[in-house]
Enzyme design. Structure first.
Site, PDB file in Angstrom:
ATOM      1  N   SER A  10       5.063   8.465  10.280  1.00  7.11           N
ATOM      2  CA  SER A  10       5.410   8.983  11.387  1.00  7.11           C
ATOM      3  C   SER A  10       5.876   7.992  12.700  1.00  7.11           C
ATOM      4  O   SER A  10       6.763   8.308  13.536  1.00  7.11           O
ATOM      5  CB  SER A  10       4.304   9.821  11.953  1.00  7.11           C
ATOM      6  OG  SER A  10       4.229  10.869  10.989  1.00  7.11           O
TER       7      SER A  10
ATOM      8  N   ASP B  66      -2.484   7.608   1.653  1.00  5.36           N
ATOM      9  CA  ASP B  66      -1.115   6.892   1.599  1.00  5.36           C
ATOM     10  C   ASP B  66      -0.776   6.285   0.121  1.00  5.36           C
ATOM     11  O   ASP B  66       0.084   5.775  -0.134  1.00  5.36           O
ATOM     12  CB  ASP B  66      -1.051   5.922   2.568  1.00  5.36           C
ATOM     13  CG  ASP B  66      -0.829   6.408   4.176  1.00  5.36           C
ATOM     14  OD1 ASP B  66      -0.432   7.679   4.223  1.00  5.36           O
ATOM     15  OD2 ASP B  66      -1.716   5.825   4.827  1.00  5.36           O
TER      16      ASP B  66
END
Length: 434
Positions: A81, A171
């Site tokens: 992001s 992640d």
């Protein structure tokens, strides 16, 4: 700047007439991939997106949001992001956190700057504490950077080192924490063979310990403070490997949400609380989930929770996490200098902007969009609206997040006639369940 012909004035758009309202809607997490049964966006009913794509296929474009296209070291690096919204807001590519740290470590400049020299003053009589995400995901941190920093610090006088790990599973694959801990333990063992007192001191899962963002839940940071600084946690173990394996064996355990733990010696005493005279480095290069801890470590008038004990330390971030707040005031690597963002251009050309998102995404549409800068460029021409995110509810339980509320606020702003541009960022989790 005048001599170079620079001007803030924007020429008229070749196709959009003046007075036309423009909406920029970012579906954070939405993408195109192989169309199979494991692709939730493909499986879901998405009539609006389908109509946009099929109704005007000549205007449909795909843009890269990973790798070198957003300033990361290589095309093997997953986007995130932060870098995506930096690129969208700036309209240009800047070297990003991971790449800047890689360059500083490779050149050795990280050890020549004011930040490292500042923490180095604690090496003779104090402990060097490294706090951050133990992962090779490349979104918030990278294991190889931690390894190089351990090596470089020990070669430059650090005699006692404590690592406070945060397990990932977000992640990277859930369960990979065991392998990362084994790798780190091996590195620390090699340092001990060279006479360096190096150990893992505490840990916990990133979404439950330390790494909250946008002041959504200060209890997350407090759990980290208690374990890392005070040496207090509900779970105590002799080694981090034992800790992670044991806690992961609990029902429904997940790397992201492992409870806080501390490592203790044979007498049951924590091996690595932060004490007066110590140095602390937060090793994440991404800003958003380190800012809250940075405030707790640096602000004398901090009041978000009872810190109980506030050691006198030398603290530095891997980078400066907020340029507007100058937080932290010391850092090892200078962050990217992102100037002349779209937001600044627009206000200087009289364009009125409305930006809206929920708490966990609010920084994406403001801080990251504006080049890692907090606050307004011109409060008379901008309005930022933050919708409170749900607290204590995971996204898989409430996958639509606050998309409806964001849409309603954006609708009201459009109908008000007060603005020219509208920026809305929503999270997208499991759209098949919306």
């Amino acid at each position: 700047m005048a001599s170079s012909g620079f001007s803030w004035t924007l020429p008229d758009h070749p196709k959009l007439p003046k007075g036309k309202q423009v909406a920029v809607v970012v579906l954070d997490g939405w993408g195109e991939a192989n169309a199979d049964e494991y692709n939730c966006i493909h499986v879901a009913q998405t009539p609006v997106m389908d109509s946009l794509k099929n109704g005007a296929p000549e205007k449909w474009r795909l843009v890269k949001a990973h790798g070198t296209a957003v300033g990361l070291p290589s095309d093997d690096d997953m986007g995130n992001s932060e870098v995506g919204h930096n690129a969208l807001g700036a309209g240009r590519i800047f070297a990003q956190g991971a790449k800047l740290v890689d360059q500083a470590l490779a050149s050795g400049k990280i050890y020549e700057g004011d930040g490292f020299n500042y923490i180095k003053e604690s090496f003779e009589n104090g402990t060097l504490h490294l706090i951050g995400l133990l992962s090779d995901g490349g979104v918030h941190s990278r294991l190889d950077q931690l390894q190089l920093l351990l090596k470089g610090a020990s070669e430059r006088g650090a005699k006692k080192i404590r690592v406070h790990i945060l397990t990932d599973g977000r992640d990277v694959l859930d369960g990979s924490s065991v392998g990362f801990v084994e790798t780190l333990e091996n590195d620390l063992s090699q340092l001990r063979e060279k006479g360096i007192d190096a150990q893992i001191a505490s840990g916990g899962g990133r979404m439950y310990v330390t790494m909250d963002r946008y002041e959504n839940d200060w209890d997350v940071v407090k759990r980290g403070w208690d374990a890392q600084v005070l040496g207090e946690a509900p779970h105590k173990f002799k080694s981090a490997l034992e800790a992670v394996k044991t806690l992961r064996a609990e029902p429904n355990a997940n790397d992201q949400y492992l409870p806080p733990f501390v490592i203790v010696d044979d007498s049951g005493k924590a091996v690595g609380p932060v004490l007066d005279g110590d140095a602390v480095v937060t090793i994440n290069f991404r800003a958003d989930r380190m800012i809250m801890l940075a405030k707790a470590l640096e602000y004398a008038d901090f009041d978000k929770f009872d810190r109980v004990r506030v050691p006198k330390i030398r603290y530095a971030g891997m980078l400066q996490y907020d340029g507007e707040l100058k937080l932290p005031s010391r850092y090892l690597v200078s962050p990217p200098e992102i100037e002349r963002t779209s937001g600044e251009y627009l206000v200087k050309n009289g364009i009125r902007t409305f930006a809206c998102s929920e708490t966990v995404k609010f920084g994406h549409v403001t801080f990251f969009w504006n080049g890692n800068r907090s606050g307004y460029f011109d409060e008379t021409k901008e309005e930022y609206v933050e919708i409170p995110s749900d607290s204590g509810i995971t996204f898989n339980v409430a996958p639509k997040m606050k998309a409806l509320e964001i849409a309603e606020k954006a609708r009201d702003a459009i109908l008000s006639g007060k603005f020219d541009q509208f920026i809305a960022v929503t999270g997208t989790c499991q759209p098949a369940k919306w």
